[in-house]
Design a protein around this motif. Structure first.
Motif, PDB file in Angstrom:
ATOM      1  N   VAL A 197       0.858  -1.181   0.000  1.00 36.94           N
ATOM      2  CA  VAL A 197       0.000   0.000   0.000  1.00 36.94           C
ATOM      3  C   VAL A 197       0.896   1.233   0.000  1.00 36.94           C
ATOM      4  CG1 VAL A 197      -1.818   1.263   1.200  1.00 36.94           C
ATOM      5  CG2 VAL A 197      -1.784  -1.241   1.269  1.00 36.94           C
ATOM      6  N   MET A 198       0.834   2.004  -1.070  1.00 34.03           N
ATOM      7  CA  MET A 198       1.676   3.188  -1.226  1.00 34.03           C
ATOM      8  C   MET A 198       0.855   4.454  -0.957  1.00 34.03           C
ATOM      9  SD  MET A 198       4.726   2.144  -2.163  1.00 34.03           S
ATOM     10  CE  MET A 198       5.608   0.822  -3.039  1.00 34.03           C
ATOM     11  N   LEU A 199       1.166   5.138   0.126  1.00 30.72           N
ATOM     12  CA  LEU A 199       0.511   6.404   0.413  1.00 30.72           C
ATOM     13  C   LEU A 199       1.378   7.549  -0.086  1.00 30.72           C
ATOM     14  CD1 LEU A 199      -0.773   5.682   4.017  1.00 30.72           C
ATOM     15  CD2 LEU A 199      -2.158   5.948   1.971  1.00 30.72           C
ATOM     16  N   SER A 200       0.748   8.596  -0.582  1.00 26.10           N
ATOM     17  CA  SER A 200       1.488   9.744  -1.085  1.00 26.10           C
ATOM     18  C   SER A 200       1.864  10.675   0.062  1.00 26.10           C
ATOM     19  CB  SER A 200       0.647  10.515  -2.107  1.00 26.10           C
ATOM     20  OG  SER A 200      -0.425  11.154  -1.443  1.00 26.10           O
ATOM     21  N   GLY A 201       2.752  11.599  -0.213  1.00 26.01           N
ATOM     22  CA  GLY A 201       3.140  12.571   0.790  1.00 26.01           C
ATOM     23  C   GLY A 201       1.983  13.438   1.233  1.00 26.01           C
ATOM     24  N   ALA A 202       0.996  13.610   0.345  1.00 26.47           N
ATOM     25  CA  ALA A 202      -0.164  14.442   0.676  1.00 26.47           C
ATOM     26  C   ALA A 202      -1.047  13.795   1.743  1.00 26.47           C
ATOM     27  CB  ALA A 202      -0.983  14.721  -0.581  1.00 26.47           C
ATOM     28  N   ARG A 203      -1.067  12.461   1.794  1.00 24.37           N
ATOM     29  CA  ARG A 203      -1.841  11.690   2.772  1.00 24.37           C
ATOM     30  C   ARG A 203      -3.287  12.191   2.896  1.00 24.37           C
ATOM     31  NH1 ARG A 203       1.217   8.414   6.604  1.00 24.37           N
ATOM     32  NH2 ARG A 203      -0.746   8.084   7.684  1.00 24.37           N
ATOM     33  N   PRO A 204      -4.084  12.155   1.792  1.00 27.91           N
ATOM     34  CA  PRO A 204      -5.494  12.544   1.926  1.00 27.91           C
ATOM     35  C   PRO A 204      -6.191  11.701   2.997  1.00 27.91           C
ATOM     36  CG  PRO A 204      -4.907  12.226  -0.378  1.00 27.91           C
ATOM     37  CD  PRO A 204      -3.765  11.717   0.429  1.00 27.91           C
ATOM     38  N   LYS A 205      -7.074  12.330   3.762  1.00 27.29           N
ATOM     39  CA  LYS A 205      -7.778  11.619   4.833  1.00 27.29           C
ATOM     40  C   LYS A 205      -8.586  10.450   4.287  1.00 27.29           C
ATOM     41  CE  LYS A 205      -6.422  14.095   8.325  1.00 27.29           C
ATOM     42  NZ  LYS A 205      -5.508  13.503   9.336  1.00 27.29           N
ATOM     43  N   GLN A 206      -9.112  10.623   3.051  1.00 27.29           N
ATOM     44  CA  GLN A 206      -9.896   9.529   2.460  1.00 27.29           C
ATOM     45  C   GLN A 206      -9.029   8.300   2.231  1.00 27.29           C
ATOM     46  OE1 GLN A 206      -9.711  12.707   1.365  1.00 27.29           O
ATOM     47  NE2 GLN A 206     -11.600  13.336   0.299  1.00 27.29           N
ATOM     48  N   HIS A 207      -7.757   8.494   1.859  1.00 31.42           N
ATOM     49  CA  HIS A 207      -6.860   7.363   1.649  1.00 31.42           C
ATOM     50  C   HIS A 207      -6.553   6.663   2.973  1.00 31.42           C
ATOM     51  CE1 HIS A 207      -5.112   9.050  -2.382  1.00 31.42           C
ATOM     52  NE2 HIS A 207      -6.418   8.910  -2.391  1.00 31.42           N
ATOM     53  N   GLU A 208      -6.296   7.463   4.010  1.00 34.35           N
ATOM     54  CA  GLU A 208      -6.048   6.873   5.329  1.00 34.35           C
ATOM     55  C   GLU A 208      -7.265   6.060   5.778  1.00 34.35           C
ATOM     56  OE1 GLU A 208      -4.842   9.721   8.213  1.00 34.35           O
ATOM     57  OE2 GLU A 208      -2.770   9.812   7.474  1.00 34.35           O
ATOM     58  N   ALA A 209      -8.465   6.604   5.534  1.00 31.08           N
ATOM     59  CA  ALA A 209      -9.686   5.893   5.927  1.00 31.08           C
ATOM     60  C   ALA A 209      -9.820   4.570   5.176  1.00 31.08           C
ATOM     61  CB  ALA A 209     -10.914   6.777   5.662  1.00 31.08           C
ATOM     62  N   GLN A 210      -9.449   4.554   3.887  1.00 32.03           N
ATOM     63  CA  GLN A 210      -9.515   3.320   3.110  1.00 32.03           C
ATOM     64  C   GLN A 210      -8.519   2.287   3.639  1.00 32.03           C
ATOM     65  OE1 GLN A 210      -8.898   4.832  -0.845  1.00 32.03           O
ATOM     66  NE2 GLN A 210     -11.071   5.154  -1.217  1.00 32.03           N
ATOM     67  N   VAL A 211      -7.321   2.735   4.028  1.00 30.12           N
ATOM     68  CA  VAL A 211      -6.332   1.810   4.574  1.00 30.12           C
ATOM     69  C   VAL A 211      -6.801   1.266   5.919  1.00 30.12           C
ATOM     70  CG1 VAL A 211      -3.952   1.524   5.349  1.00 30.12           C
ATOM     71  CG2 VAL A 211      -4.442   2.929   3.339  1.00 30.12           C
ATOM     72  N   VAL A 212      -7.428   2.120   6.735  1.00 29.87           N
ATOM     73  CA  VAL A 212      -7.968   1.661   8.018  1.00 29.87           C
ATOM     74  C   VAL A 212      -9.010   0.572   7.784  1.00 29.87           C
ATOM     75  CG1 VAL A 212      -9.398   2.314  10.001  1.00 29.87           C
ATOM     76  CG2 VAL A 212      -7.465   3.767   9.304  1.00 29.87           C
ATOM     77  N   GLU A 213      -9.885   0.754   6.779  1.00 26.03           N
ATOM     78  CA  GLU A 213     -10.891  -0.260   6.469  1.00 26.03           C
ATOM     79  C   GLU A 213     -10.225  -1.555   6.006  1.00 26.03           C
ATOM     80  OE1 GLU A 213     -14.140  -0.221   7.072  1.00 26.03           O
ATOM     81  OE2 GLU A 213     -13.746   1.712   8.029  1.00 26.03           O
ATOM     82  N   MET A 214      -9.129  -1.440   5.234  1.00 26.74           N
ATOM     83  CA  MET A 214      -8.407  -2.643   4.813  1.00 26.74           C
ATOM     84  C   MET A 214      -7.799  -3.358   6.018  1.00 26.74           C
ATOM     85  SD  MET A 214      -6.550  -1.864   1.156  1.00 26.74           S
ATOM     86  CE  MET A 214      -5.932  -0.211   1.481  1.00 26.74           C
ATOM     87  N   LEU A 215      -7.275  -2.576   6.968  1.00 24.55           N
ATOM     88  CA  LEU A 215      -6.711  -3.177   8.183  1.00 24.55           C
ATOM     89  C   LEU A 215      -7.801  -3.882   8.989  1.00 24.55           C
ATOM     90  CD1 LEU A 215      -4.283  -0.309   9.271  1.00 24.55           C
ATOM     91  CD2 LEU A 215      -3.616  -2.590   8.501  1.00 24.55           C
ATOM     92  N   LYS A 216      -8.985  -3.274   9.072  1.00 26.10           N
ATOM     93  CA  LYS A 216     -10.100  -3.913   9.775  1.00 26.10           C
ATOM     94  C   LYS A 216     -10.501  -5.216   9.091  1.00 26.10           C
ATOM     95  CE  LYS A 216     -12.177   0.329  11.643  1.00 26.10           C
ATOM     96  NZ  LYS A 216     -13.367   1.232  11.593  1.00 26.10           N
ATOM     97  N   SER A 217     -10.526  -5.193   7.751  1.00 28.96           N
ATOM     98  CA  SER A 217     -10.840  -6.404   6.991  1.00 28.96           C
ATOM     99  C   SER A 217      -9.796  -7.485   7.250  1.00 28.96           C
ATOM    100  CB  SER A 217     -10.916  -6.069   5.505  1.00 28.96           C
ATOM    101  OG  SER A 217     -11.144  -7.224   4.731  1.00 28.96           O
ATOM    102  N   LEU A 218      -8.539  -7.051   7.334  1.00 28.22           N
ATOM    103  CA  LEU A 218      -7.453  -8.000   7.600  1.00 28.22           C
ATOM    104  C   LEU A 218      -7.604  -8.605   8.995  1.00 28.22           C
ATOM    105  CD1 LEU A 218      -4.796  -9.330   6.790  1.00 28.22           C
ATOM    106  CD2 LEU A 218      -3.599  -7.242   7.475  1.00 28.22           C
ATOM    107  N   ALA A 219      -8.000  -7.784   9.961  1.00 27.91           N
ATOM    108  CA  ALA A 219      -8.189  -8.274  11.326  1.00 27.91           C
ATOM    109  C   ALA A 219      -9.339  -9.282  11.403  1.00 27.91           C
ATOM    110  CB  ALA A 219      -8.455  -7.101  12.265  1.00 27.91           C
ATOM    111  N   ARG A 220     -10.337  -9.129  10.513  1.00 26.65           N
ATOM    112  CA  ARG A 220     -11.480 -10.069  10.491  1.00 26.65           C
ATOM    113  C   ARG A 220     -11.186 -11.318   9.666  1.00 26.65           C
ATOM    114  NH1 ARG A 220     -14.306  -5.106   9.457  1.00 26.65           N
ATOM    115  NH2 ARG A 220     -14.381  -5.669   7.239  1.00 26.65           N
ATOM    116  N   ASN A 221     -10.068 -11.346   8.968  1.00 28.40           N
ATOM    117  CA  ASN A 221      -9.754 -12.442   8.057  1.00 28.40           C
ATOM    118  C   ASN A 221      -9.698 -13.770   8.815  1.00 28.40           C
ATOM    119  OD1 ASN A 221      -8.929 -13.768   5.688  1.00 28.40           O
ATOM    120  ND2 ASN A 221      -6.782 -13.551   6.238  1.00 28.40           N
TER     121      ASN A 221
END
Length: 283
Positions: free
Chosen positions: A95-119
């Motif tokens: 997962v490559m985040l840009s230097g700008a780090r839009p909040k929407q991108h962080e939120a999407q990564v958080v959702e991916m982490l939650k999905s990973l935790a439920r795996n």
């Protein structure tokens, strides 16, 4: 591109040559120098510089997409390996985040982490997260989120990308040169990537790895890059961060003939260095 800039600096060219325009399109003419040459990835990039920026076509060199040299070699084999691993339920995503780090991108990564935790572990999933440049000792917010979710988290600051038994590896780079190399090594190890269509879009198009884009795209350059990538079937991650629905398409994409017919020009960095060397011989 950083690697090209290093070559020019070693040769002592300074501002005698405009190094590279890495994005698909250009919207201004601030690259034009008296004796400069602009190296661009695509013919449509050259057309934008001429039609929108007023640059002389003779100053523009079409070199192909900027793909890290580490990714050029063996890209067909990488696609075949990725298809087989994804089909077998083994997901090793970067997962490559840009230097700008839009909040929407962080939120999407958080959702991916939650999905990973439920795996349920039937699907073997591992995430390599590049959070941008990180100061030594700093703990990124995404690292804290992963730990709070009970995921096994490791760190990597060099070419060894962490213990394969961990769920999440935070890729820490303190300088631009470290970041460029660490990103390429991570892409070599991964079998898919999630990213924005930044100046590294060439790696996403022709680096031999199935890719999912994160929206929104920041700025007109990234939007143009994303539009180009979508023409080649690169999908976009939904707001919920759900990857499962996209995996079949990624497997099909990884199974494509990814040779010269699909990606005709991908050696932009090497060709730009050739242009620099030719320019250096003039002086």
């Amino acid at each position: 591109h950083y690697l090209v800039a290093q070559a020019a600096e070693i040769l002592g060219l300074g501002r005698q040559i405009v190094l590279t325009h890495v994005d698909v399109e250009s919207y201004n003419n601030h690259y034009a120098l008296k004796d400069g040459i602009v190296c661009v990835p695509l013919e449509q990039t050259a057309e934008a510089l001429v039609n929108k920026g007023g640059m002389a076509r003779g100053k523009i060199e079409m070199v192909g997409a900027m793909v890290h040299p580490l990714l050029l070699d063996g890209r067909r084999e990488r696609m075949e390996r990725s298809a087989a691993q994804l089909e077998a339920g083994e997901v090793n995503m970067v997962v490559m985040l840009s230097g700008a780090r839009p909040k929407q991108h962080e939120a999407q990564v958080v959702e991916m982490l939650k999905s990973l935790a439920r795996n349920d572990r039937k699907t073997k999933v591992r995430m390599l997260i590049f959070p941008g440049l990180v100061k030594p000792g700093r703990v990124d917010i995404l690292e804290r989120v992963a730990q709070d979710l009970g995921l096994r988290v490791g760190r990597s600051t060099d070419t060894y990308l962490g213990d394969p038994s961990v769920d999440v590896v935070m890729l820490h780079a303190g300088t631009l040169s470290e970041a460029v190399y660490l990103k390429a090594k991570a892409l070599q190890e991964a079998n898919m990537q999630v990213t924005m269509a930044s100046e590294n879009w060439g790696n996403e198009w022709a680096g031999g790895l199935p890719t999912i884009l994160m929206d929104p795209q920041v700025g007109p350059a990234c939007k143009a890059n994303a539009a180009f990538l979508r023409e080649y079937g690169v999908p976009t991650l939904g707001e919920g961060g759900d990857l499962k629905a996209l995996l079949p398409g990624l497997i099909r994409r990884a199974s494509l003939d990814y040779g010269d017919k699909l990606v005709p020009e991908a050696g932009g960095i090497r060709k730009t260095v050739d242009v620099i060397l030719a320019k250096a011989r003039v002086f």
